[in-house]
Design a protein around this motif. Sequence first.
Motif, short mmCIF file in Angstrom:
data_model
loop_
_atom_site.label_atom_id
_atom_site.label_comp_id
_atom_site.label_asym_id
_atom_site.label_seq_id
_atom_site.Cartn_x
_atom_site.Cartn_y
_atom_site.Cartn_z
N THR A 141 10.10 9.19 38.04
CA THR A 141 9.49 10.15 38.29
C THR A 141 8.94 10.36 39.93
OG1 THR A 141 8.63 9.80 36.26
CG2 THR A 141 7.27 11.35 37.76
N PHE A 142 9.08 11.60 40.48
CA PHE A 142 8.85 11.73 41.44
C PHE A 142 7.70 13.04 41.67
CE2 PHE A 142 13.08 10.16 42.33
CZ PHE A 142 13.08 9.34 43.39
N ILE A 143 6.68 12.81 42.42
CA ILE A 143 5.63 13.74 42.46
C ILE A 143 5.24 14.06 44.16
CG2 ILE A 143 3.12 13.99 42.10
CD1 ILE A 143 3.39 12.01 39.86
N GLU A 144 5.52 15.28 44.31
CA GLU A 144 5.18 15.93 45.46
C GLU A 144 3.80 16.34 45.82
OE1 GLU A 144 6.97 19.26 48.75
OE2 GLU A 144 8.01 19.01 46.65
N LEU A 145 3.17 15.40 46.77
CA LEU A 145 1.61 16.16 47.07
C LEU A 145 1.77 16.71 48.37
CD1 LEU A 145 0.00 12.85 45.87
CD2 LEU A 145 0.39 14.76 44.59
N GLU B 54 1.43 21.68 43.51
CA GLU B 54 1.05 23.10 43.28
C GLU B 54 1.63 23.85 41.99
OE1 GLU B 54 -0.26 24.33 47.77
OE2 GLU B 54 1.90 24.98 47.02
N ASP B 55 2.77 23.35 41.56
CA ASP B 55 3.31 24.02 40.43
C ASP B 55 3.16 23.33 38.94
OD1 ASP B 55 4.25 25.86 42.04
OD2 ASP B 55 6.45 25.63 41.88
N ASN B 56 2.86 22.00 39.32
CA ASN B 56 2.78 21.24 37.83
C ASN B 56 1.74 20.24 37.86
OD1 ASN B 56 6.14 20.93 39.29
ND2 ASN B 56 5.79 21.99 37.25
N TYR B 57 0.67 20.63 38.08
CA TYR B 57 -0.75 19.79 37.98
C TYR B 57 -0.85 19.23 36.80
CZ TYR B 57 -5.60 18.48 38.24
OH TYR B 57 -6.67 17.74 38.07
N GLU B 58 -0.78 20.05 35.76
CA GLU B 58 -1.17 19.50 34.27
C GLU B 58 -0.11 18.37 33.75
OE1 GLU B 58 -3.72 20.13 32.77
OE2 GLU B 58 -4.66 21.40 34.07
N GLN B 59 1.24 18.62 34.20
CA GLN B 59 2.34 17.84 33.60
C GLN B 59 2.01 16.27 34.75
OE1 GLN B 59 2.65 21.08 34.59
NE2 GLN B 59 4.77 21.60 33.88
N ILE B 60 1.83 16.42 35.98
CA ILE B 60 1.51 15.14 36.84
C ILE B 60 0.19 14.45 35.97
CG2 ILE B 60 0.60 14.55 38.98
CD1 ILE B 60 2.12 16.76 40.36
N MET B 61 -0.82 15.17 35.87
CA MET B 61 -1.84 14.48 35.07
C MET B 61 -1.72 13.86 33.96
SD MET B 61 -4.39 14.51 37.39
CE MET B 61 -3.35 14.55 38.45
#
Length: 425
Positions: free
Chosen positions: A271-275, A298-305
């Motif tokens: 899983t890669f998360i761009e901040l 910026e596009d996937n905040y809810e999925q990241i949480m």
Amino acid sequence: MIKIALLFPGQGSQYNMMGKALYESSPEVREIFHRTNEILGYDLLGIINEGNMEKLTRTEYAQPAIFAYSYAIFQSICKEKKFFPSFMAGHSLGEFTALTCAEVFRYEDALRLVMERATIMQQATSDGFGGMAAINGLHPLLVEEECERVSNGEDKIVVANYNSSNQVVISGANSLVKVATENLAKIGAITIPLKVSAPFHTPYLELSNQMFQRAIAQTQMAGLKWPVISNVDAKPYYHPAEIRDRLNVQMTSAVRWKETIDYMLRQGVNTFIELGPKTALTNLIKRDFSHVRAYSYEDNYEQIMSIIDEQVAEKRPSVVSRSLGIAVCMRNENWDDAEYQKGVIEPYRKIQALGNKLEEEGREESFEDIKQAIEMLRSVFVTKKVPLEEQKERFTQIFDETKKRHLFDDFAPIMFAEKEVVNEK
């Protein structure tokens, strides 16, 4: 098991009004930008919000803006969630963000470094001289050959970023960048000029790099809270001395981003998360690895949480059990029976008995239990003649998978003892 890598973008991802919603919703983020303005001596958020994209694109403004915004995102997530990234990596400027989030640098010190870096990079060449362009759809070797062909005694261009299997970035004299992009387009490349104001990661920055080395030498560094991958060689840092050495050449070296992602995938990252601003790094991964989860803040905040919640809820193995598992799977290169008995079998059986006892008693492993397990694994590594780089990777893996990364430095003297002879292939 969810293994997360955090990615931090570099220059070129800036845009007007970036971070506005986060700034307005978070007192902590407002405090970060307040501290930022005090150090910079000007209103950074004002520049981001005033709508002058040409000004924001200038290196001395773009780099502090991206750095501050990316760091603020990380801090805002950490305030909400306690999570466990396996690795961090940043693209060019983003490497400084990654190192700051990994607590190598204090934010104030890192911001001053970024200010210095941006200023001297901007001054490296006259306005309009340098340029960069993304080249999509061609093998990197073809692009390298074109760069060599159009370069001459006075001016040159080089491949500055190896971003993915079919994207590289060329950098150098703007006149030659234009010639090369036209030539490469004729053989099928899709070329995109980048919004930068200097020829980054080229020999043109050698003098700037020498100046920046002095700033790095004067900046305090602490141990890594999480592993960070270097742009220079796509390998993880383990000690501050390594960080200083590689940052000393980062400005003039190519960014080996494709190798960086490949390395993390080999270590089990899924899983890669761009901040940071935009989605450039996320898009690169999605194009190369459709099976890997990649998200941008910026596009996937809810999925990241949601993913972070899943990771926190996972049951993690113990250091004792993972050490036993890794000890068994390591390839042996030592056929001396007496050494193998003393260095592998005897310590392994001791920790195996400890693991059985912990399971029978139903108790958590103690600091002393972990110490014994690490000592056993170190003995196994040395006896089996495991290459030093692989030893480092395996120890990092253990503390990552067991959510005990905060103890890593406590056991570093055992893991990285120099008195034993190891096989450094």
